[in-house]
Scaffold this motif. Sequence first.
Motif, mmCIF file in Angstrom:
data_model
loop_
_atom_site.group_PDB
_atom_site.id
_atom_site.type_symbol
_atom_site.label_atom_id
_atom_site.label_comp_id
_atom_site.label_asym_id
_atom_site.label_seq_id
_atom_site.Cartn_x
_atom_site.Cartn_y
_atom_site.Cartn_z
ATOM 1 N N GLU A 1 -35.020 -12.561 4.715
ATOM 2 C CA GLU A 1 -33.820 -12.546 5.541
ATOM 3 C C GLU A 1 -32.535 -12.484 4.719
ATOM 4 O O GLU A 1 -31.440 -12.609 5.264
ATOM 5 N N VAL A 2 -32.650 -12.312 3.415
ATOM 6 C CA VAL A 2 -31.491 -12.357 2.522
ATOM 7 C C VAL A 2 -31.185 -10.962 1.996
ATOM 8 O O VAL A 2 -32.084 -10.255 1.519
ATOM 9 N N ILE A 3 -29.897 -10.580 2.095
ATOM 10 C CA ILE A 3 -29.454 -9.305 1.516
ATOM 11 C C ILE A 3 -29.039 -9.567 0.066
ATOM 12 O O ILE A 3 -28.066 -10.287 -0.205
ATOM 13 N N GLY A 4 -29.799 -9.003 -0.849
ATOM 14 C CA GLY A 4 -29.475 -9.111 -2.271
ATOM 15 C C GLY A 4 -29.075 -7.791 -2.879
ATOM 16 O O GLY A 4 -28.518 -7.748 -3.976
ATOM 17 N N ILE A 5 -29.361 -6.708 -2.187
ATOM 18 C CA ILE A 5 -28.995 -5.359 -2.645
ATOM 19 C C ILE A 5 -28.193 -4.709 -1.531
ATOM 20 O O ILE A 5 -28.704 -4.505 -0.420
ATOM 21 N N LEU A 6 -26.944 -4.395 -1.811
ATOM 22 C CA LEU A 6 -26.061 -3.813 -0.799
ATOM 23 C C LEU A 6 -26.237 -2.305 -0.751
ATOM 24 O O LEU A 6 -26.117 -1.618 -1.768
ATOM 25 N N SER A 7 -26.524 -1.804 0.425
ATOM 26 C CA SER A 7 -26.638 -0.353 0.594
ATOM 27 C C SER A 7 -25.386 0.254 1.222
ATOM 28 O O SER A 7 -25.159 1.465 1.114
ATOM 29 N N GLY A 8 -24.579 -0.556 1.888
ATOM 30 C CA GLY A 8 -23.341 -0.049 2.482
ATOM 31 C C GLY A 8 -22.675 -1.118 3.324
ATOM 32 O O GLY A 8 -23.275 -2.127 3.684
ATOM 33 N N TRP A 9 -21.407 -0.909 3.594
ATOM 34 C CA TRP A 9 -20.664 -1.827 4.463
ATOM 35 C C TRP A 9 -19.629 -1.031 5.235
ATOM 36 O O TRP A 9 -19.213 0.064 4.826
ATOM 37 N N GLU A 10 -19.231 -1.564 6.365
ATOM 38 C CA GLU A 10 -18.262 -0.889 7.229
ATOM 39 C C GLU A 10 -17.394 -1.949 7.897
ATOM 40 O O GLU A 10 -17.893 -2.963 8.383
ATOM 41 N N MET A 11 -16.093 -1.699 7.913
ATOM 42 C CA MET A 11 -15.148 -2.637 8.515
ATOM 43 C C MET A 11 -14.277 -1.907 9.528
ATOM 44 O O MET A 11 -13.641 -0.902 9.203
ATOM 45 N N ASP A 12 -14.284 -2.421 10.744
ATOM 46 C CA ASP A 12 -13.444 -1.885 11.810
ATOM 47 C C ASP A 12 -12.266 -2.833 12.022
ATOM 48 O O ASP A 12 -12.461 -4.033 12.290
ATOM 49 N N LEU A 13 -11.069 -2.295 11.914
ATOM 50 C CA LEU A 13 -9.838 -3.058 12.110
ATOM 51 C C LEU A 13 -9.100 -2.483 13.311
ATOM 52 O O LEU A 13 -8.937 -1.255 13.411
ATOM 53 N N ALA A 14 -8.659 -3.351 14.214
ATOM 54 C CA ALA A 14 -7.991 -2.887 15.429
ATOM 55 C C ALA A 14 -6.739 -2.092 15.070
ATOM 56 O O ALA A 14 -5.868 -2.555 14.343
ATOM 57 N N GLY A 15 -6.675 -0.858 15.592
ATOM 58 C CA GLY A 15 -5.513 -0.013 15.360
ATOM 59 C C GLY A 15 -5.465 0.641 14.002
ATOM 60 O O GLY A 15 -4.436 1.233 13.643
ATOM 61 N N HIS A 16 -6.549 0.574 13.221
ATOM 62 C CA HIS A 16 -6.575 1.147 11.876
ATOM 63 C C HIS A 16 -7.851 1.955 11.689
ATOM 64 O O HIS A 16 -8.849 1.758 12.414
ATOM 65 N N PRO A 17 -7.860 2.836 10.702
ATOM 66 C CA PRO A 17 -9.097 3.583 10.428
ATOM 67 C C PRO A 17 -10.212 2.659 9.951
ATOM 68 O O PRO A 17 -9.965 1.578 9.413
ATOM 69 N N THR A 18 -11.446 3.097 10.152
ATOM 70 C CA THR A 18 -12.610 2.337 9.690
ATOM 71 C C THR A 18 -12.709 2.426 8.171
ATOM 72 O O THR A 18 -12.563 3.501 7.582
ATOM 73 N N LEU A 19 -12.973 1.287 7.544
ATOM 74 C CA LEU A 19 -13.129 1.235 6.090
ATOM 75 C C LEU A 19 -14.604 1.146 5.755
ATOM 76 O O LEU A 19 -15.370 0.455 6.437
ATOM 77 N N GLU A 20 -14.995 1.812 4.698
ATOM 78 C CA GLU A 20 -16.373 1.738 4.217
ATOM 79 C C GLU A 20 -16.383 2.063 2.741
ATOM 80 O O GLU A 20 -15.417 2.618 2.192
ATOM 81 N N GLY A 21 -17.468 1.710 2.092
ATOM 82 C CA GLY A 21 -17.545 1.977 0.664
ATOM 83 C C GLY A 21 -18.772 1.337 0.049
ATOM 84 O O GLY A 21 -19.738 0.994 0.739
#
Length: 212
Positions: free
Chosen positions: A29-49
């Motif tokens: 149940e533990v994430i130790g290897i990151l494959s991606g992330w995404e952040m949604d901010l109200a009124g702003h473009p989606t961030l990812e990286g």
Amino acid sequence: MKLSYRFEQTSCRLRIDGLPDLSAGHGPEVIGILSGWEMDLAGHPTLEGKRDHLQALLAAVLPYARHLVSSVPRPVGAATDPVQMEPIAAPRAGLSNRPSHRLRLHSSQPDTQPLELSFDDAELADLVRCLDQLRLDPRVQLGLTLPPDRPLLRREILERVPKRQRLTAPAAGLVALAITAAIGLMVPLPRRTASPAASPPASPTSPLTPPR
């Protein structure tokens, strides 16, 4: 098996995708290897990286929020850093909802202008809560680090106190000293009284002199 966890606030939503790192002894149940992330901010473009971008976001936003809570807002991040956070000029009267914080994201792609996002206090608080939830969640073991916390400089501590308040005590002391000196000058000094002249001592009669 791919894992995905979400951290949500009113104006911010962060999703983390990854896999357990079995070589580090992580559970299923533990994430130790990151494959991606995404952040949604109200009124702003989606961030990812990638992981480096998430690390840079944490290293800029959380220290900035710490200084803001200490009433010493200051920019975090250099012009060459991938993420910068800085305060905007204080809003004028009647414009309390005006954005007062700016997040600047530099792209790794050449000839790409930085992306600038502006937040008010409530939006920044939501962003900080999402990042704190990610950092403190035991299900996410990515080894993300933050700059070490350092005490405020003496100059920064003094700047927290308004200038008028800092000058009140010395000014009151000078006024009290001036009043005391003026009163001391107005009080007359006591006059010196002349001591009476000492009478000459009487000549002692010698007991060997016969009376006449």
